[in-house]
Design an enzyme around this catalytic site. Structure first.
Site, PDB file in Angstrom:
ATOM      1  N   GLY A  28       0.800  -1.184   0.135  1.00  0.00           N
ATOM      2  CA  GLY A  28      -0.023   0.129   0.028  1.00  0.00           C
ATOM      3  C   GLY A  28       0.928   1.206  -0.103  1.00  0.00           C
ATOM      4  N   ASP A  29       2.248   1.060   0.007  1.00  0.00           N
ATOM      5  CA  ASP A  29       2.902   2.215   0.091  1.00  0.00           C
ATOM      6  C   ASP A  29       4.251   1.912  -0.698  1.00  0.00           C
ATOM      7  OD1 ASP A  29       4.247   4.862   0.430  1.00  0.00           O
ATOM      8  OD2 ASP A  29       3.063   4.836   2.515  1.00  0.00           O
ATOM      9  N   ASP A  30       5.272   2.698  -0.916  1.00  0.00           N
ATOM     10  CA  ASP A  30       6.507   2.432  -1.707  1.00  0.00           C
ATOM     11  C   ASP A  30       6.936   1.114  -1.551  1.00  0.00           C
ATOM     12  OD1 ASP A  30       6.117   5.201  -2.703  1.00  0.00           O
ATOM     13  OD2 ASP A  30       7.294   5.976  -0.779  1.00  0.00           O
TER      14      ASP A  30
END
Ligand SMILES: *[C@@H]1O[C@H](CO)[C@@H](O)[C@H](O)[C@H]1NC(C)=O
Ligand SMILES: *[C@@H]1O[C@H](CO)[C@@H](O)[C@H](O)[C@H]1NC(C)=O
Ligand SMILES: *[C@@H]1O[C@H](CO)[C@@H](O)[C@H](O)[C@H]1NC(C)=O
Ligand SMILES: *[C@@H]1O[C@H](CO)[C@@H](O)[C@H](O)[C@H]1NC(C)=O
Length: 404
Positions: free
Chosen positions: A265-267
């Protein structure tokens, strides 16, 4: 095992195929008009073979129960305390056998291998009292979620030498849902969520052949470390889970990340070096970093982000043979006024992208600050960013480059 970061590979390329992008934010005296030679390789890393530890123990010898319900926090802590005095004598290994081993936070030790066998899962406790509260990192000045301290990471280590987390693709399950729901409803007002693995002030760290799922927040966070290898790691989290960064090398020297698969859900990779005035003061860059053979899916984030916390500097980074699918951007430089520091000497090549919002993205107004004491005169420098052999298909916006 050796890590070489060589500049000569990049000289074999015909110049007409080099896309050289040189950015200088805000017109401050950092404008570079020419390609600079990349730095000479400084070091390679070598350390003793894996799994040659003289002393070993199995978790069940310490009363652990692998039923997914019984807390084994004490068993992990006791096992490591028992092994610790023998570590200097040829090293120690703790074997986690098949089963579901519920546990809270525990600390690793030096000359130590945590071996998670196939069919073994460490289940991270959802009971906050199983996580000691620890001080914020000096280069951040506070926790990332909230001003104040942090819950210790599930697997923590500090001031260690020669520590390995590995297995035959055993699993560490962060059971993040509890933390995501509470975070999204604003429940962490004073203490920051735990990470899955955080290693601080350590040398010769290897994390390999394990699967990490559903971390409460970041997955793997080596900070102020030297000689770090993350290899053959699968990281999976829902694409809408908050801040589930894959791997965050932070103020580290000499790091190799290879053959990893990240859905999050993020980098997928977030390269960092501290936040505003705190990072400037500690001044520990992330440097000599090589990222290769990464596959990443992250529809709302980057394949490789450089920043946004980059106040100690990020330099000498090689990013090669990367596949990105349904990812928001490939390499994203994130910075802001107040960060200071630099992002420079970045070489990216052979990146294959399918269904992307942006191929190139640089943001100079990533205005999250730790507090209001940041220095408006602390301007970041971005220079000598090199991209070549970028192949993208089904892209919404080819490039978005924003200064300060
Ligand atoms: C792990 O070590 C840190 C200090 O580095 C300490 O604050 C924390 O309480 C320790 N955790 C446990 C479970 O002993
Ligand atoms: C860990 O290492 C750092 C940096 O060298 C040092 O400042 C700190 O005091 C050390 N902590 C412990 C518990 O030894
Ligand atoms: C490890 O396990 C994960 C999750 O089950 C799987 O997706 C991955 O392919 C496995 N990796 C290897 C090398 O077997
Ligand atoms: C192209 O990208 C869009 C999103 O921007 C997506 O909805 C569509 O399925 C993609 N097409 C193909 C052929 O992958």
């Amino acid at each position: 095992m050796e890590l070489f970061i060589r500049s000569k590979h990049f000289k074999m390329i015909r110049p007409s195929f080099i896309i050289l992008v040189v950015f200088a934010l805000s017109g401050i005296p950092v404008i570079e008009s020419r390609h600079r030679p990349s730095p000479k390789p400084k070091t390679s890393i070598e350390y003793s073979a894996l799994n040659c530890r003289k002393h070993r123990a199995v978790l069940t010898e310490f009363g652990a129960v692998g039923d997914g319900k019984t807390s084994n926090t004490k068993a992990f802590r006791d096992a490591i305390s028992t092994l610790r005095p023998m570590a200097a004598d040829g090293g120690v290994q703790l074997i986690v056998p098949p089963g579901k081993w519920l546990t809270g936070s525990f600390n690793l030790t030096s000359h130590f291998t945590l071996f998670i066998q196939k069919g073994a899962t460490l289940l991270a406790s959802q009971d906050e009292s199983e996580y000691p509260v620890v001080a914020p990192l000096p280069s951040y000045g506070r926790g990332r979620d909230a001003p104040g301290p942090r819950f210790a990471s599930l697997i923590s280590g500090s001031n260690l030498t020669d520590v390995i987390i590995t297995g035959n693709n055993g699993t560490i399950d962060g059971q993040g849902k509890y933390w995501w729901v509470k975070f999204k409803s604003g429940g962490f007002k004073s203490i920051t969520r735990p990470y899955l693995i955080e290693i601080i002030f350590s040398q010769n760290v290897q994390i390999s052949d394990v699967t990490l799922i559903d971390s409460p927040s970041w997955n793997i966070h080596p900070v102020y470390c030297e000689n770090v290898i993350v290899k053959g790691v699968t990281i999976l989290a829902p694409i809408d889970s908050p801040n589930t960064d894959g791997i965050d090398p932070d103020s580290c020297t000499n790091t190799l990340i290879e053959d990893c698969y990240v859905v999050s859900g993020d980098d997928c990779i977030a390269v960092k070096s501290g936040w505003d005035q705190y990072g400037i003061k500690i001044a520990m860059p992330t440097q000599q970093l090589s990222i290769r053979r990464l596959t990443c899916i992250s529809p709302d984030s980057a394949g490789v982000a450089l920043g946004s916390e980059m106040s100690g500097g990020i330099k000498d980074v090689r990013i090669e043979d990367i596949t990105l699918i349904q990812t928001q951007s490939a390499i994203r430089i994130k910075t802001a006024v107040g960060r200071g520091g630099y992002v420079k000497d970045i070489f990216a090549r052979r990146i294959t992208m399918k269904t992307m919002k942006y191929v190139f993205w640089m943001s100079g107004a990533y205005n999250q600050h730790p507090d209001d004491k940041w220095d408006p005169k602390a301007l970041p420098v971005v220079q000598n960013i090199n991209y070549r052999d970028m192949m993208a298909e089904n892209v919404t916006i080819a490039a978005r480059l924003e200064g300060i």
